[in-house]
Design an enzyme around this catalytic site. Structure first.
Site, PDB file in Angstrom:
ATOM      1  N   ASP A 115       3.786 -40.138  55.006  1.00  0.00           N
ATOM      2  CA  ASP A 115       4.783 -40.499  56.009  1.00  0.00           C
ATOM      3  C   ASP A 115       5.772 -39.350  56.163  1.00  0.00           C
ATOM      4  OD1 ASP A 115       5.688 -41.172  53.367  1.00  0.00           O
ATOM      5  OD2 ASP A 115       7.362 -42.288  54.239  1.00  0.00           O
ATOM      6  N   GLU A 179       7.475 -43.078  51.214  1.00  0.00           N
ATOM      7  CA  GLU A 179       8.355 -42.221  50.404  1.00  0.00           C
ATOM      8  C   GLU A 179       9.644 -41.916  51.151  1.00  0.00           C
ATOM      9  OE1 GLU A 179      10.185 -38.713  48.581  1.00  0.00           O
ATOM     10  OE2 GLU A 179       9.509 -38.949  50.650  1.00  0.00           O
TER      11      GLU A 179
END
Length: 459
Positions: A115, A179
């Protein structure tokens, strides 16, 4: 710590000593061969990942899914058994286990995420944020450094290790979700039975050739400022949360100075910082109204040894006292609490990375600290796993426009990962106990490392 965030290292550091001044890895053999890495394939994987717009945006129903699908197909092609576990809708963890075939041994994990933060205004970029263009020896695009190149490097580093022949133990390749948000993927993995089998984790975030055995902690605080609504022409009838907020912000500077004196300066992580990030109250369409409520956000960054409970209480008392002068009350909420973590430089995981860096680059690496927090922070906090951060890309380029990674670094790091893994799995650290060190726990107490007979491994 680097003195300027505008400087992006362009080559490996040449540091001869670790945090305590002692030579690092002097008792590690350099006999481990550097296996060939499929460099073109690793670069191509980085490009393919960058071209996927996996932005961690509020309300998104699918973020990492396209990247997870791509990696699942690749792992299938490699013959790597793997699980794709959805942590939240469209937010899967992809975890492969590569058995060494060389007998029992340690379990090493390489960890990364796919991500990314938003590209922001694409017009200010000089390249397509998702074009993955290679120019001037650099691969450009959002996530190029943070951290799709790290994901590609760790995958092809493990692939090179496997193709070089049997090795003891096993390697876990973990690509975890979220994250850039609340780290839901790391929290889910830490709570899984698989985490208990891991002896050490290399987090492949961009750190500019530094071996980061320490990472700053983070506390996110929200202060509710409760006053009394009134007419702007009659301020004496109200209690203004904006005025209280301004007084609190001014008082935070003194609190930061106290924290710096209380916890000192860490050789790599620097000092505790207390940064106001949000001050919001009122309605821009009603400029003649004193609002009754406001919100102040604070981002605290801590260093190893910081007592989080103590600093939160200090900030609460500081805010209450500052706001009381104008009759406003304060309600403090801890939104997130991530401890500072630190692993002894003598730990086998650190020693193995040092050996890998030295074997590939011919010099000792610099030691540093992660300026923010990573999934490694959660894996240490929630599962007690030893973590070290080391990966391709400049430390300060993440989240900026025109993000890039030097193309050569992708294969360089893959080679280091392969050699470091071999050292760790072979026990080439000589099995001696690591130097004394601590990992800061969530409540600020220090947990001694190095107690196990395996040289400090946590199983």
């Amino acid at each position: 710590m680097h003195s300027s965030p505008s400087v992006v290292p362009s080559g490996p550091g040449i540091g001869a000593t670790g945090a305590g001044g002692e030579p690092q890895g002097a008792d590690l053999t350099d006999a481990v061969a550097v296996p060939p890495v499929e460099e073109a394939a690793a670069v191509a994987l980085t490009q393919a990942l960058v071209r996927l717009r996996t932005v961690n945006a509020a309300g998104a129903t699918s973020v990492e899914q396209p990247a997870a699908d791509l990696l699942s197909r690749l792992f299938t092609d490699f013959g790597w058994p793997h699980d794709v576990v959805e942590v939240a809708p469209g937010r899967p963890n992809v975890v492969a286990v590569v058995e060494g075939g060389g007998g029992t041994g340690r379990t090493l994990m390489f960890e990364g995420h796919t991500d990314v933060v938003t590209e922001g205004d694409a017009a200010v970029w000089s390249v397509d944020p998702y074009g993955a263009e290679i120019r001037d020896g650099r691969l450009w695009g959002r996530g190029a450094a943070d951290m799709k190149s790290g994901v590609a490097a760790m995958i092809y580093g493990v692939r090179a290790l496997q193709q070089a022949g049997p090795f003891p133990g096993r390697v876990v390749v973990g690509v975890l979700c979220d994250e850039e948000g609340l780290m839901l993927g790391a929290k889910a993995f830490a709570a899984s039975p698989s985490a208990a089998e891991v002896d050490g984790v290399v987090v492949c975030e961009p750190e500019g050739y530094e071996v980061c055995a320490s990472a700053r902690g983070g506390i996110r605080l929200r202060l509710g400022l409760h006053g009394v609504m009134a007419h702007g022409a009659m301020p004496q009838e109200g209690r203004n949360p904006l005025v209280a907020g301004a007084r609190v912000v001014a008082a935070l500077a003194e609190a930061e100075e106290w924290a710096a004196g209380r916890y000192g300066t860490h050789p790599h992580a620097g000092t505790v910082t207390v940064t106001p990030t949000v001050l919001r109250a009122g309605d821009p369409d009603q400029l003649n109204v004193i609002p009754g409520h406001g919100v102040l956000g604070i981002d605290v960054r801590t260093v190893p040894g910081t007592d989080h409970a103590e600093i939160v209480e200090r900030l609460r008392r500081t805010a209450v006292a500052a706001a009381a002068g104008v009759g406003v009350t304060v309600e403090l909420t801890v939104v997130d609490d991530r401890p500072a973590v630190e692993l002894a430089v003598g730990h086998p995981l650190v020693r193995s990375l040092v050996a890998g860096h030295r074997r590939v680059h011919g010099v000792e690496p610099e030691f540093g600290a992660v300026p923010g927090t990573t999934d490694g922070t959660i894996l240490t906090r929630d599962a007690g796993l030893p973590t070290v951060v080391y990966g391709p890309g400049g430390k300060w380029i993440a989240h900026q426009k025109d993000e890039y990674v030097e193309v050569r670094e992708i294969a360089e790091y893959a080679r280091v990962y392969a050699v470091a893994a071999r050292h760790f799995l072979d026990g080439s650290d000589t099995g001696s106990a690591p130097a004394s060190g601590t990992t800061s726990s969530e409540d600020g107490e220090d947990v001694e490392e190095g107690e196990s007979g395996e040289g400090g491994d946590t199983a």
